[in-house]
Design a protein around this motif. Sequence first.
Motif, PDB file in Angstrom:
ATOM      1  N   ILE A   1       3.798  61.551 -14.073  1.00 41.01           N
ATOM      2  CA  ILE A   1       3.579  62.201 -13.571  1.00 41.01           C
ATOM      3  C   ILE A   1       2.478  61.781 -11.914  1.00 41.01           C
ATOM      4  O   ILE A   1       3.083  61.862 -10.893  1.00 41.01           O
ATOM      5  CB  ILE A   1       3.461  63.848 -13.859  1.00 41.01           C
ATOM      6  N   GLN A   2       1.398  61.435 -12.244  1.00 40.73           N
ATOM      7  CA  GLN A   2       0.805  60.231 -11.466  1.00 40.73           C
ATOM      8  C   GLN A   2       0.535  59.082 -11.674  1.00 40.73           C
ATOM      9  O   GLN A   2       1.074  58.852 -12.202  1.00 40.73           O
ATOM     10  CB  GLN A   2      -0.711  60.966 -11.390  1.00 40.73           C
ATOM     11  N   ARG A   3       0.613  58.548  -9.982  1.00 41.43           N
ATOM     12  CA  ARG A   3       0.142  56.875 -10.454  1.00 41.43           C
ATOM     13  C   ARG A   3      -0.802  56.876  -9.305  1.00 41.43           C
ATOM     14  O   ARG A   3      -0.971  57.175  -8.216  1.00 41.43           O
ATOM     15  CB  ARG A   3       1.384  56.390  -9.843  1.00 41.43           C
ATOM     16  N   GLN A   4      -0.949  55.388  -8.909  1.00 41.84           N
ATOM     17  CA  GLN A   4      -2.564  55.054  -8.276  1.00 41.84           C
ATOM     18  C   GLN A   4      -2.072  53.536  -7.039  1.00 41.84           C
ATOM     19  O   GLN A   4      -1.333  52.541  -8.080  1.00 41.84           O
ATOM     20  CB  GLN A   4      -3.548  55.013  -8.559  1.00 41.84           C
ATOM     21  N   GLU A   5      -2.452  53.911  -5.566  1.00 38.63           N
ATOM     22  CA  GLU A   5      -2.824  52.428  -4.958  1.00 38.63           C
ATOM     23  C   GLU A   5      -4.044  51.976  -4.852  1.00 38.63           C
ATOM     24  O   GLU A   5      -4.447  52.670  -4.486  1.00 38.63           O
ATOM     25  CB  GLU A   5      -1.283  52.126  -4.487  1.00 38.63           C
ATOM     26  N   ARG A   6      -4.343  51.196  -4.972  1.00 40.31           N
ATOM     27  CA  ARG A   6      -5.956  50.599  -4.410  1.00 40.31           C
ATOM     28  C   ARG A   6      -6.584  49.558  -3.641  1.00 40.31           C
ATOM     29  O   ARG A   6      -5.407  48.934  -3.366  1.00 40.31           O
ATOM     30  CB  ARG A   6      -6.479  49.777  -5.925  1.00 40.31           C
ATOM     31  N   VAL A   7      -6.915  50.227  -2.355  1.00 39.08           N
ATOM     32  CA  VAL A   7      -7.136  49.251  -1.313  1.00 39.08           C
ATOM     33  C   VAL A   7      -8.562  48.852  -1.154  1.00 39.08           C
ATOM     34  O   VAL A   7      -9.940  49.220  -1.711  1.00 39.08           O
ATOM     35  CB  VAL A   7      -7.613  50.652  -0.015  1.00 39.08           C
ATOM     36  N   ASP A   8      -9.320  47.596  -1.134  1.00 39.54           N
ATOM     37  CA  ASP A   8     -10.157  46.870  -0.895  1.00 39.54           C
ATOM     38  C   ASP A   8     -10.533  47.157   0.182  1.00 39.54           C
ATOM     39  O   ASP A   8     -10.229  46.500   1.165  1.00 39.54           O
ATOM     40  CB  ASP A   8     -10.130  45.335  -0.680  1.00 39.54           C
ATOM     41  N   LEU A   9     -11.675  47.252   0.349  1.00 46.33           N
ATOM     42  CA  LEU A   9     -12.610  47.570   1.578  1.00 46.33           C
ATOM     43  C   LEU A   9     -13.425  46.356   1.757  1.00 46.33           C
ATOM     44  O   LEU A   9     -14.447  46.598   3.299  1.00 46.33           O
ATOM     45  CB  LEU A   9     -13.784  49.176   1.637  1.00 46.33           C
ATOM     46  N   ARG A  10     -14.275  45.326   1.822  1.00 41.11           N
ATOM     47  CA  ARG A  10     -14.184  43.987   1.894  1.00 41.11           C
ATOM     48  C   ARG A  10     -13.666  43.724   3.199  1.00 41.11           C
ATOM     49  O   ARG A  10     -12.218  43.656   2.829  1.00 41.11           O
ATOM     50  CB  ARG A  10     -14.380  43.766   0.735  1.00 41.11           C
ATOM     51  N   GLU A  11     -14.195  43.031   4.268  1.00 42.50           N
ATOM     52  CA  GLU A  11     -13.992  42.230   5.253  1.00 42.50           C
ATOM     53  C   GLU A  11     -13.061  41.168   4.410  1.00 42.50           C
ATOM     54  O   GLU A  11     -13.404  40.432   3.616  1.00 42.50           O
ATOM     55  CB  GLU A  11     -14.956  41.611   5.972  1.00 42.50           C
ATOM     56  N   GLU A  12     -11.530  40.625   5.342  1.00 42.62           N
ATOM     57  CA  GLU A  12     -11.297  40.037   4.304  1.00 42.62           C
ATOM     58  C   GLU A  12     -10.892  38.366   5.473  1.00 42.62           C
ATOM     59  O   GLU A  12     -10.526  39.395   6.661  1.00 42.62           O
ATOM     60  CB  GLU A  12      -9.903  40.013   4.280  1.00 42.62           C
ATOM     61  N   VAL A  13     -10.347  37.693   5.912  1.00 43.03           N
ATOM     62  CA  VAL A  13     -10.215  36.754   6.049  1.00 43.03           C
ATOM     63  C   VAL A  13      -9.181  36.429   6.803  1.00 43.03           C
ATOM     64  O   VAL A  13      -8.151  35.638   5.427  1.00 43.03           O
ATOM     65  CB  VAL A  13     -11.229  35.254   5.891  1.00 43.03           C
ATOM     66  N   LEU A  14      -8.222  36.456   7.395  1.00 39.61           N
ATOM     67  CA  LEU A  14      -6.932  36.006   7.320  1.00 39.61           C
ATOM     68  C   LEU A  14      -6.609  34.137   8.435  1.00 39.61           C
ATOM     69  O   LEU A  14      -6.444  34.567   9.260  1.00 39.61           O
ATOM     70  CB  LEU A  14      -5.431  37.148   7.898  1.00 39.61           C
ATOM     71  N   ASP A  15      -5.958  33.569   7.690  1.00 41.67           N
ATOM     72  CA  ASP A  15      -5.642  32.753   8.127  1.00 41.67           C
ATOM     73  C   ASP A  15      -3.946  32.650   8.608  1.00 41.67           C
ATOM     74  O   ASP A  15      -2.941  32.378   8.025  1.00 41.67           O
ATOM     75  CB  ASP A  15      -5.192  31.358   7.304  1.00 41.67           C
ATOM     76  N   ILE A  16      -3.900  32.670  10.052  1.00 47.64           N
ATOM     77  CA  ILE A  16      -3.243  32.232  11.201  1.00 47.64           C
ATOM     78  C   ILE A  16      -2.158  31.594  11.154  1.00 47.64           C
ATOM     79  O   ILE A  16      -3.126  30.248  12.274  1.00 47.64           O
ATOM     80  CB  ILE A  16      -3.384  33.366  12.577  1.00 47.64           C
ATOM     81  N   PRO A  17      -1.130  30.171  10.623  1.00 49.74           N
ATOM     82  CA  PRO A  17      -0.715  29.350  10.722  1.00 49.74           C
ATOM     83  C   PRO A  17      -0.398  28.950  12.112  1.00 49.74           C
ATOM     84  O   PRO A  17      -0.212  29.947  13.631  1.00 49.74           O
ATOM     85  CB  PRO A  17       0.523  29.391  10.294  1.00 49.74           C
ATOM     86  N   ARG A  18      -0.841  27.139  12.348  1.00 48.82           N
ATOM     87  CA  ARG A  18      -0.776  26.964  13.143  1.00 48.82           C
ATOM     88  C   ARG A  18       0.843  26.869  14.120  1.00 48.82           C
ATOM     89  O   ARG A  18       1.525  27.309  13.673  1.00 48.82           O
ATOM     90  CB  ARG A  18      -0.138  25.568  13.358  1.00 48.82           C
ATOM     91  N   GLN A  19       1.141  27.167  15.341  1.00 50.44           N
ATOM     92  CA  GLN A  19       2.037  27.680  15.986  1.00 50.44           C
ATOM     93  C   GLN A  19       2.198  26.995  17.937  1.00 50.44           C
ATOM     94  O   GLN A  19       0.771  26.878  18.128  1.00 50.44           O
ATOM     95  CB  GLN A  19       2.455  29.449  16.214  1.00 50.44           C
ATOM     96  N   THR A  20       2.913  27.104  18.621  1.00 48.98           N
ATOM     97  CA  THR A  20       2.656  26.222  19.608  1.00 48.98           C
ATOM     98  C   THR A  20       3.312  27.436  20.430  1.00 48.98           C
ATOM     99  O   THR A  20       3.874  28.494  20.560  1.00 48.98           O
ATOM    100  CB  THR A  20       4.535  25.623  19.676  1.00 48.98           C
ATOM    101  N   ASN A  21       2.303  27.542  21.814  1.00 50.11           N
ATOM    102  CA  ASN A  21       1.716  28.823  22.897  1.00 50.11           C
ATOM    103  C   ASN A  21       2.716  28.251  23.852  1.00 50.11           C
ATOM    104  O   ASN A  21       2.237  26.466  23.911  1.00 50.11           O
ATOM    105  CB  ASN A  21       1.223  29.060  22.786  1.00 50.11           C
ATOM    106  N   ILE A  22       2.865  28.123  24.631  1.00 52.60           N
ATOM    107  CA  ILE A  22       3.478  27.763  26.266  1.00 52.60           C
ATOM    108  C   ILE A  22       2.127  28.596  27.649  1.00 52.60           C
ATOM    109  O   ILE A  22       1.933  29.278  27.275  1.00 52.60           O
ATOM    110  CB  ILE A  22       4.432  27.955  26.862  1.00 52.60           C
ATOM    111  N   THR A  23       1.149  27.517  28.375  1.00 49.40           N
ATOM    112  CA  THR A  23       0.179  28.078  28.756  1.00 49.40           C
ATOM    113  C   THR A  23       0.610  28.495  29.638  1.00 49.40           C
ATOM    114  O   THR A  23       2.704  28.478  30.100  1.00 49.40           O
ATOM    115  CB  THR A  23      -0.850  27.498  28.915  1.00 49.40           C
ATOM    116  N   LEU A  24      -0.013  29.153  31.033  1.00 50.17           N
ATOM    117  CA  LEU A  24       0.147  29.982  32.442  1.00 50.17           C
ATOM    118  C   LEU A  24       1.263  28.677  32.706  1.00 50.17           C
ATOM    119  O   LEU A  24       2.048  28.991  33.814  1.00 50.17           O
ATOM    120  CB  LEU A  24      -0.632  30.655  32.815  1.00 50.17           C
ATOM    121  N   ASP A  25       0.150  27.351  32.776  1.00 46.87           N
ATOM    122  CA  ASP A  25       1.468  25.753  33.339  1.00 46.87           C
ATOM    123  C   ASP A  25       2.258  25.527  32.552  1.00 46.87           C
ATOM    124  O   ASP A  25       2.795  24.080  32.949  1.00 46.87           O
ATOM    125  CB  ASP A  25       0.378  25.334  34.311  1.00 46.87           C
TER     126      ASP A  25
END
Length: 281
Positions: free
Chosen positions: A37-61
């Motif tokens: 009848i019941q089920r659960q999902e847990r959430v971690d309140l601790r601070e996490e660090v996400l590593d955003i993969p390298r990507q190519t961006n174009i500057t204003l110039d």
Amino acid sequence: MGNFINVVSQYERMAVFTLGKFSGMRKPGFHLLFWPIQRQERVDLREEVLDIPRQTNITLDNAPIDIDFLVYMRVTEDNASSAVLEVVDYHSAVIGIATTTLRAVIGEIPLDDVLSQRDRINEELRQKLDDVTTRWGIKVTQVEIREVEPATDIQEAMNRQMSAERFRRAAVTEAEGTRQAAITVAEGEKQSAVLRAEGEKQADILTAEGQKQAEILRAEGHSAALDKISQVAKNLESNTMSLQYFETLREIGAGESTKYVLPLELTNLLKPFTNKIQENL
């Protein structure tokens, strides 16, 4: 029907669903759930660090540049249910929104500012990400750009520019040193000339003062001599003067001249002698 005891840790919150309907968040402790009848999902309140993969961006110039960065985030306790109910996988969602936000931010900044203003970019990324992730119950606490790498041709151009700038600064520094040295030499010559002129002035003043003192002393000497002569002349008797006249006449008579000019005062000078002769007769 089995009973299940679930223990929630201090840093966790547990979302409970009863017959598929959200029943609320459970705090730390043990909780009894009735399966299926019941089920659960847990959430971690601790601070996490996400590593955003390298990507190519174009500057204003229009300069291509590779950037990778870190995102620090945590699920807020008050909105922990949103991390379960509003998004399927908030980790993937944050990575996706961080990637697109970085491209938007870098596209509005020239290359020189991207390389020199990391703190500004970090804060701007944090604010934009936090505005989006708030609806998921996510608080973005910090963003740190880890590495910025321009394209190879841009790096070569930058190296040439930095080399030229170093040569320019060296030339400016050398010219400034030469100018300061010239100013110092000129100032020294000026001070030397001033001191020399002042010394010559003082020497002339002292010379003039010495000459003045010498003239005063010389005049005082002549004055004293004249005063002495005057005093001696006052003490001379008329007989002495008469004898002096006779001596002078004797010298004149010894000469070869046949004509003599006698002063009119001669008779007055001879009176004392004639009177003396008459007294003896």
